[in-house]
Write a protein that holds these residues in place. Structure first.
Motif, PDB file in Angstrom:
ATOM      1  N   ALA A 183     -25.904   1.101 -47.950  1.00 38.02           N
ATOM      2  CA  ALA A 183     -24.506   1.498 -47.841  1.00 38.02           C
ATOM      3  C   ALA A 183     -24.344   2.983 -47.596  1.00 38.02           C
ATOM      4  O   ALA A 183     -23.316   3.417 -47.110  1.00 38.02           O
ATOM      5  CB  ALA A 183     -23.750   1.114 -49.114  1.00 38.02           C
ATOM      6  N   HIS A 184     -25.371   3.773 -47.915  1.00 40.11           N
ATOM      7  CA  HIS A 184     -25.269   5.224 -47.804  1.00 40.11           C
ATOM      8  C   HIS A 184     -26.457   5.811 -47.067  1.00 40.11           C
ATOM      9  O   HIS A 184     -27.355   6.365 -47.675  1.00 40.11           O
ATOM     10  CB  HIS A 184     -25.187   5.860 -49.204  1.00 40.11           C
ATOM     11  N   HIS A 213     -23.961   5.032 -38.997  1.00 40.34           N
ATOM     12  CA  HIS A 213     -22.893   4.106 -38.658  1.00 40.34           C
ATOM     13  C   HIS A 213     -22.264   4.468 -37.322  1.00 40.34           C
ATOM     14  O   HIS A 213     -22.169   5.627 -36.955  1.00 40.34           O
ATOM     15  CB  HIS A 213     -21.781   4.158 -39.711  1.00 40.34           C
ATOM     16  N   ASP A 244     -16.503  -1.237 -38.656  1.00 44.98           N
ATOM     17  CA  ASP A 244     -17.505  -0.536 -39.465  1.00 44.98           C
ATOM     18  C   ASP A 244     -16.904  -0.036 -40.775  1.00 44.98           C
ATOM     19  O   ASP A 244     -17.517  -0.143 -41.831  1.00 44.98           O
ATOM     20  CB  ASP A 244     -18.099   0.643 -38.685  1.00 44.98           C
ATOM     21  N   GLY A 245     -15.710   0.503 -40.696  1.00 44.76           N
ATOM     22  CA  GLY A 245     -15.037   0.942 -41.908  1.00 44.76           C
ATOM     23  C   GLY A 245     -14.647  -0.226 -42.804  1.00 44.76           C
ATOM     24  O   GLY A 245     -14.741  -0.142 -44.017  1.00 44.76           O
ATOM     25  N   HIS A 261     -17.821  -1.762 -44.629  1.00 47.93           N
ATOM     26  CA  HIS A 261     -18.581  -0.848 -45.475  1.00 47.93           C
ATOM     27  C   HIS A 261     -18.399  -1.100 -46.981  1.00 47.93           C
ATOM     28  O   HIS A 261     -19.388  -1.169 -47.708  1.00 47.93           O
ATOM     29  CB  HIS A 261     -18.276   0.600 -45.117  1.00 47.93           C
ATOM     30  N   THR A 264     -20.509  -4.003 -48.176  1.00 45.62           N
ATOM     31  CA  THR A 264     -21.967  -3.943 -48.042  1.00 45.62           C
ATOM     32  C   THR A 264     -22.622  -3.027 -49.067  1.00 45.62           C
ATOM     33  O   THR A 264     -23.839  -3.032 -49.191  1.00 45.62           O
ATOM     34  CB  THR A 264     -22.380  -3.480 -46.632  1.00 45.62           C
ATOM     35  N   HIS A 291     -17.357   8.054 -48.066  1.00 43.59           N
ATOM     36  CA  HIS A 291     -17.013   7.342 -46.839  1.00 43.59           C
ATOM     37  C   HIS A 291     -16.614   8.307 -45.728  1.00 43.59           C
ATOM     38  O   HIS A 291     -16.909   8.063 -44.556  1.00 43.59           O
ATOM     39  CB  HIS A 291     -15.893   6.340 -47.102  1.00 43.59           C
ATOM     40  N   GLU A 299     -19.624   9.474 -43.948  1.00 42.59           N
ATOM     41  CA  GLU A 299     -20.333   8.434 -43.207  1.00 42.59           C
ATOM     42  C   GLU A 299     -19.512   7.827 -42.080  1.00 42.59           C
ATOM     43  O   GLU A 299     -20.069   7.346 -41.102  1.00 42.59           O
ATOM     44  CB  GLU A 299     -20.756   7.319 -44.174  1.00 42.59           C
ATOM     45  N   LEU A 300     -18.212   7.776 -42.241  1.00 45.96           N
ATOM     46  CA  LEU A 300     -17.329   7.107 -41.281  1.00 45.96           C
ATOM     47  C   LEU A 300     -16.169   8.031 -40.927  1.00 45.96           C
ATOM     48  O   LEU A 300     -15.032   7.798 -41.322  1.00 45.96           O
ATOM     49  CB  LEU A 300     -16.809   5.799 -41.885  1.00 45.96           C
ATOM     50  N   SER A 305     -12.298   3.975 -38.327  1.00 48.76           N
ATOM     51  CA  SER A 305     -13.125   3.516 -39.446  1.00 48.76           C
ATOM     52  C   SER A 305     -12.428   3.775 -40.780  1.00 48.76           C
ATOM     53  O   SER A 305     -12.545   2.977 -41.711  1.00 48.76           O
ATOM     54  CB  SER A 305     -14.507   4.163 -39.412  1.00 48.76           C
ATOM     55  N   LEU A 332     -11.616   1.009 -43.588  1.00 50.97           N
ATOM     56  CA  LEU A 332     -11.996   1.238 -44.977  1.00 50.97           C
ATOM     57  C   LEU A 332     -10.808   1.028 -45.908  1.00 50.97           C
ATOM     58  O   LEU A 332     -10.925   0.379 -46.949  1.00 50.97           O
ATOM     59  CB  LEU A 332     -12.541   2.662 -45.147  1.00 50.97           C
TER      60      LEU A 332
END
Length: 185
Positions: free
Chosen positions: A21-22, A29, A35-36, A39, A42, A131, A134-135, A140, A144
């Motif tokens: 996840a990270h 990503h 994708d968001g 996340h 996952t 997040h 990452e996104l 995204s 999320l």
């Protein structure tokens, strides 16, 4: 002996779920809505934290706004991550949010409204910041937030319909998982 092997396998799965996840190597990503959206589902840390916030908020008096507070602060956290704000010990902090939310559910803790909102807001800020790193795209972030809303309000529904003992046992399991996540962070 068989139980020890099952426990070891479960621990390995939990550790790998957090790692997937990270991603730490520069953000693996892509950055679309999907994708968001996937996340939070996952990463065990995010999944449990968001469900736990909902479950706990359902048993707080005068706290219908706690889920909205959480979601608003996730967005603030995403913006801080996109802006490049690095929070030291972020992964450990996120894991601790899972453990603490589990404890609060397990002991059926009731907190004053302002304290509960502040705590949930800080937890959301940590999750959102991770997040945001990452996104970082708007699409995204929207994914999320939609997934986070589903999880928090789904947890709230679970908190409303679950018998008190089942909720406390779920909280204990979340707390134990959170401590395993802390050890793995």
């Amino acid at each position: 002996m068989k139980q020890k092997r099952i426990a070891a396998a479960a621990a390995l799965i939990l550790v790998s779920a957090v790692a997937s996840a990270h991603p730490q190597g520069g953000g693996a990503h892509t950055h679309g809505f999907f994708d968001g959206f996937v996340h939070p589902f996952t990463g065990l840390d995010h999944l449990l934290a968001m469900l736990a916030v909902g479950m706990w908020s359902a048993r707080q008096s005068n706290a219908r706004w706690l889920p909205a507070t959480f979601l608003g602060m996730v967005l603030v956290g995403v913006l801080t991550g996109v802006a490049g704000l690095a929070i030291p010990g972020l992964e450990t902090g996120i894991a601790l949010t899972v453990a603490l939310m589990g404890v609060l559910i397990a002991v059926a803790a009731r907190l004053p409204a302002a304290l509960g909102a502040s705590m949930v807001g800080v937890f959301a800020l940590l999750h959102g910041n991770a997040h945001g790193h990452e996104l970082p795209e708007a699409a995204s972030a929207m994914g999320l937030l939609v997934a986070s809303a589903l999880l928090v309000y789904g947890g709230r529904m679970l908190g409303r319909v679950s018998p008190a003992l089942a909720l406390k046992l779920s909280g204990a399991a979340i707390a134990a998982t959170g401590m395993m996540l802390v050890a793995a962070a």
